[in-house]
Write an enzyme that holds these catalytic residues in place. Structure first.
Site, PDB file in Angstrom:
ATOM      1  N   SER A 141      -1.352   1.482  -5.466  1.00 15.04           N
ATOM      2  CA  SER A 141      -2.274   0.821  -6.393  1.00 15.04           C
ATOM      3  C   SER A 141      -2.660   1.829  -7.455  1.00 15.04           C
ATOM      4  CB  SER A 141      -3.525   0.353  -5.638  1.00 15.04           C
ATOM      5  OG  SER A 141      -4.574   0.029  -6.527  1.00 15.04           O
ATOM      6  N   TYR A 154     -10.908   1.778  -0.216  1.00 18.33           N
ATOM      7  CA  TYR A 154      -9.638   1.190  -0.664  1.00 18.33           C
ATOM      8  C   TYR A 154      -8.793   2.236  -1.392  1.00 18.33           C
ATOM      9  CZ  TYR A 154      -6.315  -1.639  -3.292  1.00 18.33           C
ATOM     10  OH  TYR A 154      -5.168  -2.146  -3.840  1.00 18.33           O
TER      11      TYR A 154
END
Length: 243
Positions: A141, A154
Site C-alpha cells: 500500500s 495498518y
C-alpha cells in the site's frame, strides 16, 4: 490459455484488486487459481471468466491458516505440475486511532496482512526453488511509505509486507522474481469494513479521489508479463490527484 500463459494464484480474489486482477490476467491468457473465504463470489467470478473464454479455478482460502495456504498451493501444483506466480493480495483495513484500543482489529490486521503474506511465501517458495523459477507479487500500500492518523497499525503491516518482500528478493537470487505493488487510494470494499467512526470518516475524506481496482490489476499484469530477465521490484500506483 495461450502458449505464454502462466499459472497464477491470487489470494483475496473475491473482490477489489484481487477480483480485478483475476479478470485481467484471465483475459490475457493466464490460468488463474483464485482463493478467498467468500466462495459464492469466487464461483460466480470463475463462471464469468469461463463464459468470457478464460480459464480459472476457485478454492476456499483463509490466509491466516498456514495449512490452508499450503493446501491452496499444493492443489495447484498437483493439477498443473507447478506454479508461476503467487499474488499475495488478501488484506484488511480496519482503521482506528491507537487511543481507540481496538486490539482485536489490530490483531486481525496483522494476521491477514502480514502472516497471510508469510504463509504464502512459506508455501510457494519451496515449489519455486524446485522449479528454478517463479514470481511473488505482494500487494502492500502507499501506507508502506507514509503514515497517517488512524492508520498507524495498518501502515505498519504494509511496511512489513515491503520489508519482507525486499528481504525475500535479496535471498532468492536469480530465477525467482519479487514484486511489491503499492496502491494509493483505490475503489474497494475495504473502507466499508471500518467499524471505528473516526477511522471511517478519515477514510471517506481520504477517498475523495480514487482509482479503480483495474488500475492496480494493470500494474500487477505489467510486472508479471515482463521477460524472465526483468524483475520489476516495486510499483506505486495512485490517483494523479493524490498528494
Amino acid at each position: 490459455m495461450t502458449d505464454d500463459g502462466k499459472i497464477v494464484l491470487v489470494t483475496g480474489a473475491s473482490s477489489g484488486n484481487g477480483e480485478a486482477t483475476a479478470r485481467l490476467l484471465a483475459a490475457s491468457g493466464h490460468h488463474v487459481v483464485l482463493g478467498a473465504r467468500r466462495t459464492d463470489r469466487l464461483r460466480a467470478l470463475v463462471k464469468e471468466i469461463h463464459d468470457a473464454g478464460g480459464t480459472a479455478q476457485e478454492h476456499a482460502l483463509d490466509v491466516t491458516d498456514a495449512a490452508a495456504v499450503r493446501s491452496f498451493v499444493d492443489a495447484a501444483v498437483a493439477e498443473h505440475g507447478g506454479i508461476d506466480v503467487l499474488v499475495n493480495n488478501a488484506g484488511v483495513m480496519p482503521l482506528s486511532k491507537l487511543e481507540a484500543g481496538r486490539v482485536h482489529e489490530w490483531d486481525r490486521m496483522i494476521d491477514v496482512n502480514v502472516r497471510g503474506v508469510r504463509h504464502g511465501i512459506a508455501a510457494a517458495l519451496p515449489v519455486m526453488r524446485r522449479q528454478g523459477h517463479g514470481q511473488f507479487v505482494n500487494v502492500a500500500s502507499i501506507g508502506a511509505h507514509e503514515v497517517s492518523p488512524t492508520a498507524a497499525v495498518y501502515c505498519a503491516t504494509k511496511y512489513a509486507v515491503w520489508a519482507i518482500s525486499e528481504g525475500l528478493r535479496q535471498e532468492v537470487g536469480a530465477g525467482i522474481r519479487v514484486t511489491v505493488i503499492s496502491p494509493g487510494v483505490t475503489e474497494s470494499e475495504l473502507a466499508e469494513s471500518i467499524a471505528d467512526p473516526v477511522g471511517r470518516e478519515e477514510m471517506r475524506t481520504y477517498r475523495a479521489h480514487a482509482i479503480p481496482a483495474s488500475a492496480v490489476a494493470g500494474a500487477i499484469a505489467f510486472a508479471i508479463d515482463r521477460p524472465a530477465t526483468v524483475d520489476v521490484n516495486e510499483i506505486v500506483v495512485r490517483p494523479t490527484a493524490q498528494v
